[in-house]
Structures are given as structure tokens and as C-alpha cells.
Design a protein around this motif. Structure first.
Motif, PDB file in Angstrom:
ATOM      1  N   VAL A  68       0.841  -1.204   0.000  1.00 34.97           N
ATOM      2  CA  VAL A  68       0.000   0.000   0.000  1.00 34.97           C
ATOM      3  C   VAL A  68       0.876   1.253   0.000  1.00 34.97           C
ATOM      4  O   VAL A  68       0.584   2.217  -0.714  1.00 34.97           O
ATOM      5  CB  VAL A  68      -0.976  -0.010   1.197  1.00 34.97           C
ATOM      6  CG1 VAL A  68      -1.647   1.337   1.379  1.00 34.97           C
ATOM      7  CG2 VAL A  68      -2.019  -1.103   1.018  1.00 34.97           C
ATOM      8  N   ILE A  71       2.367   1.663  -3.515  1.00 42.99           N
ATOM      9  CA  ILE A  71       1.330   2.124  -4.435  1.00 42.99           C
ATOM     10  C   ILE A  71       1.005   3.596  -4.167  1.00 42.99           C
ATOM     11  O   ILE A  71       0.844   4.387  -5.097  1.00 42.99           O
ATOM     12  CB  ILE A  71       0.073   1.232  -4.312  1.00 42.99           C
ATOM     13  CG1 ILE A  71       0.365  -0.154  -4.898  1.00 42.99           C
ATOM     14  CG2 ILE A  71      -1.123   1.873  -4.998  1.00 42.99           C
ATOM     15  CD1 ILE A  71      -0.704  -1.183  -4.601  1.00 42.99           C
ATOM     16  N   SER A  72       0.948   3.969  -2.889  1.00 46.41           N
ATOM     17  CA  SER A  72       0.647   5.362  -2.542  1.00 46.41           C
ATOM     18  C   SER A  72       1.731   6.301  -3.050  1.00 46.41           C
ATOM     19  O   SER A  72       1.434   7.385  -3.563  1.00 46.41           O
ATOM     20  CB  SER A  72       0.499   5.505  -1.026  1.00 46.41           C
ATOM     21  OG  SER A  72      -0.577   4.714  -0.579  1.00 46.41           O
ATOM     22  N   ARG A  74       3.615   5.822  -5.624  1.00 47.85           N
ATOM     23  CA  ARG A  74       3.448   5.895  -7.074  1.00 47.85           C
ATOM     24  C   ARG A  74       2.287   6.832  -7.420  1.00 47.85           C
ATOM     25  O   ARG A  74       2.386   7.629  -8.354  1.00 47.85           O
ATOM     26  CB  ARG A  74       3.217   4.493  -7.652  1.00 47.85           C
ATOM     27  CG  ARG A  74       2.826   4.447  -9.101  1.00 47.85           C
ATOM     28  CD  ARG A  74       3.921   4.918 -10.003  1.00 47.85           C
ATOM     29  NE  ARG A  74       3.441   4.901 -11.394  1.00 47.85           N
ATOM     30  CZ  ARG A  74       3.992   5.552 -12.358  1.00 47.85           C
ATOM     31  NH1 ARG A  74       5.085   6.252 -12.145  1.00 47.85           N
ATOM     32  NH2 ARG A  74       3.501   5.503 -13.565  1.00 47.85           N
ATOM     33  N   MET A  75       1.193   6.738  -6.674  1.00 50.09           N
ATOM     34  CA  MET A  75       0.047   7.601  -6.956  1.00 50.09           C
ATOM     35  C   MET A  75       0.392   9.069  -6.740  1.00 50.09           C
ATOM     36  O   MET A  75      -0.002   9.922  -7.525  1.00 50.09           O
ATOM     37  CB  MET A  75      -1.152   7.181  -6.091  1.00 50.09           C
ATOM     38  CG  MET A  75      -1.786   5.891  -6.562  1.00 50.09           C
ATOM     39  SD  MET A  75      -3.075   5.246  -5.470  1.00 50.09           S
ATOM     40  CE  MET A  75      -4.134   6.631  -5.225  1.00 50.09           C
ATOM     41  N   GLU A  89      -5.149   5.610 -13.510  1.00 44.65           N
ATOM     42  CA  GLU A  89      -4.159   4.809 -12.786  1.00 44.65           C
ATOM     43  C   GLU A  89      -4.473   4.791 -11.292  1.00 44.65           C
ATOM     44  O   GLU A  89      -4.336   3.765 -10.635  1.00 44.65           O
ATOM     45  CB  GLU A  89      -2.751   5.363 -13.016  1.00 44.65           C
ATOM     46  CG  GLU A  89      -1.692   4.491 -12.397  1.00 44.65           C
ATOM     47  CD  GLU A  89      -0.283   4.905 -12.766  1.00 44.65           C
ATOM     48  OE1 GLU A  89       0.639   4.393 -12.101  1.00 44.65           O
ATOM     49  OE2 GLU A  89      -0.083   5.694 -13.690  1.00 44.65           O
ATOM     50  N   ALA A  90      -4.920   5.920 -10.754  1.00 49.47           N
ATOM     51  CA  ALA A  90      -5.266   5.981  -9.333  1.00 49.47           C
ATOM     52  C   ALA A  90      -6.415   5.031  -9.018  1.00 49.47           C
ATOM     53  O   ALA A  90      -6.389   4.325  -8.003  1.00 49.47           O
ATOM     54  CB  ALA A  90      -5.631   7.406  -8.947  1.00 49.47           C
ATOM     55  N   VAL A  92      -7.214   2.273 -10.648  1.00 49.38           N
ATOM     56  CA  VAL A  92      -6.686   0.906 -10.743  1.00 49.38           C
ATOM     57  C   VAL A  92      -5.919   0.549  -9.478  1.00 49.38           C
ATOM     58  O   VAL A  92      -6.088  -0.540  -8.919  1.00 49.38           O
ATOM     59  CB  VAL A  92      -5.797   0.749 -12.000  1.00 49.38           C
ATOM     60  CG1 VAL A  92      -5.038  -0.557 -11.967  1.00 49.38           C
ATOM     61  CG2 VAL A  92      -6.641   0.859 -13.264  1.00 49.38           C
ATOM     62  N   TRP A  93      -5.076   1.472  -8.993  1.00 50.71           N
ATOM     63  CA  TRP A  93      -4.298   1.195  -7.787  1.00 50.71           C
ATOM     64  C   TRP A  93      -5.192   1.062  -6.566  1.00 50.71           C
ATOM     65  O   TRP A  93      -4.930   0.238  -5.684  1.00 50.71           O
ATOM     66  CB  TRP A  93      -3.236   2.270  -7.576  1.00 50.71           C
ATOM     67  CG  TRP A  93      -2.069   2.147  -8.502  1.00 50.71           C
ATOM     68  CD1 TRP A  93      -1.654   3.073  -9.405  1.00 50.71           C
ATOM     69  CD2 TRP A  93      -1.196   1.032  -8.659  1.00 50.71           C
ATOM     70  NE1 TRP A  93      -0.574   2.591 -10.101  1.00 50.71           N
ATOM     71  CE2 TRP A  93      -0.264   1.340  -9.660  1.00 50.71           C
ATOM     72  CE3 TRP A  93      -1.112  -0.217  -8.052  1.00 50.71           C
ATOM     73  CZ2 TRP A  93       0.735   0.470 -10.056  1.00 50.71           C
ATOM     74  CZ3 TRP A  93      -0.107  -1.095  -8.454  1.00 50.71           C
ATOM     75  CH2 TRP A  93       0.789  -0.749  -9.432  1.00 50.71           C
ATOM     76  N   ILE A  94      -6.242   1.841  -6.479  1.00 50.79           N
ATOM     77  CA  ILE A  94      -7.166   1.716  -5.348  1.00 50.79           C
ATOM     78  C   ILE A  94      -7.828   0.344  -5.353  1.00 50.79           C
ATOM     79  O   ILE A  94      -7.942  -0.305  -4.309  1.00 50.79           O
ATOM     80  CB  ILE A  94      -8.208   2.857  -5.366  1.00 50.79           C
ATOM     81  CG1 ILE A  94      -7.515   4.173  -5.003  1.00 50.79           C
ATOM     82  CG2 ILE A  94      -9.377   2.573  -4.436  1.00 50.79           C
ATOM     83  CD1 ILE A  94      -8.360   5.405  -5.215  1.00 50.79           C
ATOM     84  N   CYS A  96      -6.518  -2.329  -6.594  1.00 46.89           N
ATOM     85  CA  CYS A  96      -5.456  -3.268  -6.208  1.00 46.89           C
ATOM     86  C   CYS A  96      -5.275  -3.303  -4.694  1.00 46.89           C
ATOM     87  O   CYS A  96      -5.113  -4.375  -4.105  1.00 46.89           O
ATOM     88  CB  CYS A  96      -4.136  -2.902  -6.883  1.00 46.89           C
ATOM     89  SG  CYS A  96      -4.102  -3.222  -8.639  1.00 46.89           S
ATOM     90  N   ILE A  97      -5.320  -2.132  -4.068  1.00 49.34           N
ATOM     91  CA  ILE A  97      -5.181  -2.059  -2.608  1.00 49.34           C
ATOM     92  C   ILE A  97      -6.339  -2.778  -1.925  1.00 49.34           C
ATOM     93  O   ILE A  97      -6.142  -3.561  -0.993  1.00 49.34           O
ATOM     94  CB  ILE A  97      -5.094  -0.588  -2.151  1.00 49.34           C
ATOM     95  CG1 ILE A  97      -3.757   0.014  -2.576  1.00 49.34           C
ATOM     96  CG2 ILE A  97      -5.287  -0.467  -0.641  1.00 49.34           C
ATOM     97  CD1 ILE A  97      -3.667   1.515  -2.361  1.00 49.34           C
TER      98      ILE A  97
END
Length: 170
Positions: A68, A71-72, A74-75, A89-90, A92-94, A96-97
Motif C-alpha cells: 500500500v 502504491i501510494s 506511485r500515486m 491509474e489511481a 486501478v491502484w485503489i 489493487c489495494i
């Protein structure tokens, strides 16, 4: 002073550490009493069993926190540098988290086994036992936390409306 609550610092670290030790000890005592039907009352102690409990809590926390955090970072980089489609992208990452947390919540099922000294249950076994139930486990935990949070907010608002903050806050 080193442990001044107004300054935070070591006081906050010390308080967190003591509360984790107390939580582990109480959790293990309650699980043993309920699962083993021990009628000795709640024997709160701190030993190897509680240390294993804390160790698994730390492992599960790190399994969630490290990805997390990455990923954070990267965001933040994507948003700060105005990279095109950063919002996509944000999102998609959320997702994923959330998927990571849903799957790793299955690891929490090792904790009752640790409390009763079940040597054959480890983290891998906890994941095997809970296969196919990650979604249900996550949503049950989510709603329990949500309900507890709502209860906390209601009690806090009630206390504030009664003027309690004037008594304790200077």
C-alpha cells in the motif's frame, strides 16, 4: 521530559507499544476462555504465546502496509507530475489495494489458533482453510469496524453536546 503526552514522540511510541502488549494478552486470554471453555477466568499474561500473536500481527500488517505504501508513493508521483490519465491509474491502484486487503484479511484466522496453541495451523494453513471466503471475511470485518466507528462517533457527539470537553480539555 521524554514522556510528555503534549509533545508526542516517545510517549506516543511507548503508549502504542504498551497498548499492543495489553491487547495481545487480553485477546489470547479471551480466545482461550471461549475456545477451550476454560473456567479459570480470564488469565491475562504475557509470554511466548502472546509474542507469537504480536509477531503474526506485525507480519500481516507489513504484508498489507508495504504494498500500500509503494502504491501510494506511485500515486503521489503520478498526480504530482501531471501524468496523463493519472485518475485512471489511481482508480486501478485503489482497486489493487482493496483486493490486497480483502485477500490478506484471511490471514487473521491464524490468531485464534495461536491463542489455543494449535501447532498445525500456520499462515499458509489459515489461507488454505479460508480459500473462497475472502470476500465474506473482508465485508464482515468492514461492517464490524464501520458499526464500531459509528458508535464511537455517536458517543463522542453525545459527550461533546453534554459539555464534557470543558471538563477534560484545557
Amino acid at each position: 521530559p521524554l514522556l510528555n503526552p503534549q509533545q508526542g514522540g516517545w510517549y506516543a511510541v511507548f503508549s502504542f507499544f504498551i497498548s499492543m502488549l495489553a491487547t495481545a494478552s487480553i485477546y489470547v486470554a479471551v480466545c482461550r476462555n471461549v475456545l477451550l471453555k476454560e473456567d479459570k477466568g480470564y488469565k491475562v499474561s504475557f509470554g511466548l504465546r502472546e509474542l507469537k500473536y504480536l509477531g503474526y500481527i506485525v507480519i500481516i500488517f507489513l504484508m498489507i502496509f508495504i504494498p500500500v505504501a509503494l502504491i501510494s508513493f506511485r500515486m503521489v508521483y503520478v498526480v504530482k507530475n501531471n501524468i496523463p490519465l493519472a485518475w485512471l491509474e489511481a482508480i486501478v491502484w485503489i482497486f489493487c489495494i482493496v483486493a490486497l486487503i480483502i485477500n490478506l484479511s484471511r490471514g487473521m484466522f491464524i490468531l485464534p489458533a495461536l491463542s489455543v496453541d494449535d501447532k498445525k495451523v500456520n499462515l499458509r494453513e489459515a489461507f488454505r482453510i479460508t480459500r473462497g471466503n475472502a470476500n465474506r471475511i473482508f465485508w464482515a470485518q468492514f461492517f464490524i469496524v464501520f458499526v464500531l466507528y459509528l458508535m464511537y462517533m455517536v458517543v463522542l457527539q453525545l459527550l461533546l453536546s453534554l459539555g464534557i470537553e470543558k471538563t477534560y480539555v484545557k
